[in-house]
Design a protein around this motif. Structure first.
Motif, PDB file in Angstrom:
ATOM      1  N   TYR A 109       0.891  -1.166   0.000  1.00  7.95           N
ATOM      2  CA  TYR A 109       0.000   0.000   0.000  1.00  7.95           C
ATOM      3  C   TYR A 109       0.922   1.207   0.000  1.00  7.95           C
ATOM      4  CZ  TYR A 109      -4.100  -2.805   1.313  1.00  7.95           C
ATOM      5  OH  TYR A 109      -5.129  -3.706   1.332  1.00  7.95           O
ATOM      6  N   ARG A 165       4.492   1.144   1.413  1.00  6.82           N
ATOM      7  CA  ARG A 165       4.592   0.184   2.514  1.00  6.82           C
ATOM      8  C   ARG A 165       4.320  -1.236   2.022  1.00  6.82           C
ATOM      9  NH1 ARG A 165       1.073   0.126   7.656  1.00  6.82           N
ATOM     10  NH2 ARG A 165       2.011  -1.689   8.636  1.00  6.82           N
ATOM     11  N   VAL A 196       3.103  -4.766   2.646  1.00  7.19           N
ATOM     12  CA  VAL A 196       2.199  -5.366   3.640  1.00  7.19           C
ATOM     13  C   VAL A 196       2.269  -6.890   3.590  1.00  7.19           C
ATOM     14  CG1 VAL A 196      -0.183  -5.441   4.464  1.00  7.19           C
ATOM     15  CG2 VAL A 196       0.705  -3.356   3.466  1.00  7.19           C
ATOM     16  N   PRO A 249       1.194 -10.051  14.992  1.00  7.06           N
ATOM     17  CA  PRO A 249       0.612  -8.934  15.748  1.00  7.06           C
ATOM     18  C   PRO A 249      -0.367  -8.114  14.912  1.00  7.06           C
ATOM     19  CG  PRO A 249       2.868  -8.446  15.088  1.00  7.06           C
ATOM     20  CD  PRO A 249       2.607  -9.874  14.693  1.00  7.06           C
ATOM     21  N   ASN A 250      -1.061  -7.190  15.555  1.00  2.84           N
ATOM     22  CA  ASN A 250      -1.968  -6.289  14.840  1.00  2.84           C
ATOM     23  C   ASN A 250      -1.195  -5.600  13.712  1.00  2.84           C
ATOM     24  OD1 ASN A 250      -3.296  -5.483  18.020  1.00  2.84           O
ATOM     25  ND2 ASN A 250      -4.377  -6.616  16.445  1.00  2.84           N
ATOM     26  N   GLY A 251      -1.812  -5.589  12.555  1.00  3.75           N
ATOM     27  CA  GLY A 251      -1.190  -4.899  11.415  1.00  3.75           C
ATOM     28  C   GLY A 251      -0.107  -5.701  10.715  1.00  3.75           C
ATOM     29  N   ALA A 252       0.066  -6.976  11.089  1.00  6.75           N
ATOM     30  CA  ALA A 252       1.133  -7.795  10.486  1.00  6.75           C
ATOM     31  C   ALA A 252       0.856  -8.123   9.018  1.00  6.75           C
ATOM     32  CB  ALA A 252       1.300  -9.096  11.268  1.00  6.75           C
ATOM     33  N   GLY A 253      -0.429  -8.086   8.647  1.00  6.71           N
ATOM     34  CA  GLY A 253      -0.777  -8.382   7.253  1.00  6.71           C
ATOM     35  C   GLY A 253      -1.606  -9.647   7.082  1.00  6.71           C
ATOM     36  N   LYS A 254      -2.192 -10.150   8.171  1.00  6.34           N
ATOM     37  CA  LYS A 254      -2.936 -11.414   8.099  1.00  6.34           C
ATOM     38  C   LYS A 254      -4.205 -11.283   7.236  1.00  6.34           C
ATOM     39  CE  LYS A 254      -3.291 -11.473  12.584  1.00  6.34           C
ATOM     40  NZ  LYS A 254      -2.586 -10.204  12.866  1.00  6.34           N
ATOM     41  N   SER A 255      -5.014 -10.261   7.557  1.00  8.11           N
ATOM     42  CA  SER A 255      -6.270 -10.094   6.802  1.00  8.11           C
ATOM     43  C   SER A 255      -5.975  -9.776   5.344  1.00  8.11           C
ATOM     44  CB  SER A 255      -7.116  -8.962   7.389  1.00  8.11           C
ATOM     45  OG  SER A 255      -7.457  -9.260   8.713  1.00  8.11           O
ATOM     46  N   THR A 256      -4.958  -8.952   5.112  1.00  9.09           N
ATOM     47  CA  THR A 256      -4.604  -8.613   3.726  1.00  9.09           C
ATOM     48  C   THR A 256      -4.181  -9.875   2.984  1.00  9.09           C
ATOM     49  OG1 THR A 256      -3.842  -6.476   4.521  1.00  9.09           O
ATOM     50  CG2 THR A 256      -3.157  -7.101   2.304  1.00  9.09           C
ATOM     51  N   LYS A 301      -8.649  -8.945  -2.861  1.00  9.95           N
ATOM     52  CA  LYS A 301      -7.781  -7.778  -3.049  1.00  9.95           C
ATOM     53  C   LYS A 301      -6.743  -8.141  -4.097  1.00  9.95           C
ATOM     54  CE  LYS A 301      -8.020  -5.210   1.228  1.00  9.95           C
ATOM     55  NZ  LYS A 301      -7.633  -5.276   2.619  1.00  9.95           N
ATOM     56  N   GLU A 348      -9.928 -14.274  12.535  1.00  9.98           N
ATOM     57  CA  GLU A 348     -10.224 -13.998  13.950  1.00  9.98           C
ATOM     58  C   GLU A 348     -11.555 -14.624  14.336  1.00  9.98           C
ATOM     59  OE1 GLU A 348      -9.447 -10.128  15.407  1.00  9.98           O
ATOM     60  OE2 GLU A 348      -7.609  -9.926  14.266  1.00  9.98           O
ATOM     61  N   HIS A 372      -5.679 -14.401  17.599  1.00  9.53           N
ATOM     62  CA  HIS A 372      -4.718 -13.823  18.545  1.00  9.53           C
ATOM     63  C   HIS A 372      -4.669 -14.643  19.838  1.00  9.53           C
ATOM     64  CE1 HIS A 372      -3.668 -10.306  16.228  1.00  9.53           C
ATOM     65  NE2 HIS A 372      -4.938 -10.018  16.035  1.00  9.53           N
TER      66      HIS A 372
HETATM   67  N1  LIG Z   1      -6.750  -0.344   2.214  1.00 10.23           N
HETATM   68  C1  LIG Z   1      -5.617  -0.083   2.851  1.00 10.23           C
HETATM   69  N2  LIG Z   1      -4.850   0.990   2.559  1.00 10.23           N
HETATM   70  C2  LIG Z   1      -3.693   1.236   3.192  1.00 10.23           C
HETATM   71  N3  LIG Z   1      -3.205   0.457   4.187  1.00 10.23           N
HETATM   72  C3  LIG Z   1      -3.925  -0.626   4.540  1.00 10.23           C
HETATM   73  C4  LIG Z   1      -5.165  -0.948   3.899  1.00 10.23           C
HETATM   74  N4  LIG Z   1      -5.647  -2.087   4.461  1.00 10.23           N
HETATM   75  C5  LIG Z   1      -4.756  -2.442   5.410  1.00 10.23           C
HETATM   76  N5  LIG Z   1      -3.738  -1.568   5.454  1.00 10.23           N
HETATM   77  C6  LIG Z   1      -2.567  -1.641   6.337  1.00 10.23           C
HETATM   78  O1  LIG Z   1      -1.911  -2.849   6.091  1.00 10.23           O
HETATM   79  C7  LIG Z   1      -1.390  -3.383   7.303  1.00 10.23           C
HETATM   80  C8  LIG Z   1      -1.837  -4.814   7.467  1.00 10.23           C
HETATM   81  O2  LIG Z   1      -3.227  -4.811   7.784  1.00 10.23           O
HETATM   82  P1  LIG Z   1      -4.033  -6.155   8.056  1.00 10.23           P
HETATM   83  O3  LIG Z   1      -5.458  -5.772   8.292  1.00 10.23           O
HETATM   84  O4  LIG Z   1      -3.730  -7.120   6.982  1.00 10.23           O
HETATM   85  O5  LIG Z   1      -3.343  -6.635   9.405  1.00 10.23           O
HETATM   86  P2  LIG Z   1      -3.743  -7.831  10.381  1.00 10.23           P
HETATM   87  O6  LIG Z   1      -2.508  -8.641  10.597  1.00 10.23           O
HETATM   88  O7  LIG Z   1      -4.937  -8.541   9.887  1.00 10.23           O
HETATM   89  O8  LIG Z   1      -4.056  -7.036  11.718  1.00 10.23           O
HETATM   90  P3  LIG Z   1      -5.102  -7.321  12.944  1.00 10.23           P
HETATM   91  O9  LIG Z   1      -4.523  -8.448  13.729  1.00 10.23           O
HETATM   92  O10 LIG Z   1      -5.046  -6.032  13.690  1.00 10.23           O
HETATM   93  O11 LIG Z   1      -6.434  -7.595  12.355  1.00 10.23           O
HETATM   94  C9  LIG Z   1      -1.856  -2.477   8.424  1.00 10.23           C
HETATM   95  O12 LIG Z   1      -0.821  -1.647   8.832  1.00 10.23           O
HETATM   96  C10 LIG Z   1      -2.973  -1.672   7.797  1.00 10.23           C
HETATM   97  O13 LIG Z   1      -3.022  -0.371   8.332  1.00 10.23           O
END
Ligand SMILES: Nc1ncnc2c1ncn2[C@@H]1O[C@H](COP(=O)(O)OP(=O)(O)OP(=O)(O)O)[C@@H](O)[C@H]1O
Length: 240
Positions: free
Chosen positions: A14, A17, A19, A38-45, A54, A156, A188
């Motif tokens: 993104y 950055r 991801v 951890p939060n923001g690691a990129g799991k959901s992406t 996506k 989750e 988590h």
């Molecule tokens: N549409 C977007 N545009 C820009 N950055 C994004 C977008 N979607 C996610 N991110 C960023 O990408 C990173 C990974 O997000 P993601 O939701 O994949 O993390 P996660 O591991 O699932 O976190 P959590 O455990 O908090 O759910 C985060 O820093 C988030 O801010």
């Protein structure tokens, strides 16, 4: 060995950055695979990219041998998905949303049974909007099971659920696993991961630090519990 999910050299950014950083994953048929971090690691992406929800920069993904970006309709006949942010239309009732979901599939699960298993049967006529956070979470897992999927993605899966509801969800999943379901989940909660997962991958900043079975990872760490072993990997970013 039959492969259900194969991810090769997956990358996504993104802006400037990264991801998802050159991720490689293989999930065998019937395996429960946990993507941790951890939060923001990129799991959901990562899940969204795997499912073709996506776009990604490069790499390749196959689920049940199919390319999710090209064979979406055929794929979603056989794959169930529960995402972190499920939104439901207006005033739809629980029974109605189950019926709508079931109507999309050739041989859907009996949702009355699922509603009873998840203790949501008494809410059949109630609008989804009136459910508590935990009840909505249970409903989102239930809806993902309606296609009778061969592969199930749960992001989750038990966040916000009380102890009893968590156990009910685990029991359903363990039962389905015994019938051959392949599960890809994020969580988590390390107790949950220990109960459910055959193998895990820990990621940070989209990069895989370790992929292993739970007992092997614990054995390689100086600790006896997964939570401690996980923190050990994260603290040093030890690539084990
Ligand atoms: N549409 C977007 N545009 C820009 N950055 C994004 C977008 N979607 C996610 N991110 C960023 O990408 C990173 C990974 O997000 P993601 O939701 O994949 O993390 P996660 O591991 O699932 O976190 P959590 O455990 O908090 O759910 C985060 O820093 C988030 O801010």
């Amino acid at each position: 060995m039959e492969i259900s999910i194969e991810v090769k050299n997956l990358n996504k950014h993104y802006g400037n950055r990264i991801v998802v950083n050159n991720l490689n994953l293989t999930v065998k048929k019937g395996e429960v695979f946990g993507l941790l971090g951890p939060n923001g690691a990129g799991k959901s992406t990562t899940i969204d990219c795997i499912l073709g929800l996506k776009s990604f920069d490069n790499g390749s993904v196959r689920i049940l041998g199919m390319d999710p970006t090209k064979e979406r309709k055929r794929l979603f006949e056989r794959v169930g998905v529960q995402l972190q942010s499920s939104s439901y239309q207006g005033n739809i009732r629980i029974g109605e949303i189950c019926e709508e979901m079931a109507a999309l599939y050739r041989s859907p699960a009996n949702y009355d049974d699922l509603l009873a298993q998840f203790k949501l049967d008494q809410y059949q006529k109630q609008p989804v909007a009136k459910l508590s956070g935990g009840e909505k979470q249970k409903l989102s897992v239930l809806l993902a099971l309606i296609p009778q999927p061969e592969v199930l993605f749960l992001d989750e899966l038990t966040t916000g659920l009380d102890t009893e509801a968590r156990r009910a969800v685990w029991d359903v999943l363990i039962d389905l696993k015994e019938k051959g379901l392949t599960l890809f989940l994020t969580s988590h909660y390390m107790d949950e991961v220990e109960v459910l997962c055959d193998r895990i991958c820990i990621i940070n900043r989209g990069h895989a630090l370790v992929t292993d079975t739970v007992p092997e990872l614990i054995k390689r760490s100086p600790y006896q519990r997964l939570e401690d072993a996980y923190l050990w990997v994260m603290k040093e970013e030890i690539a084990v």
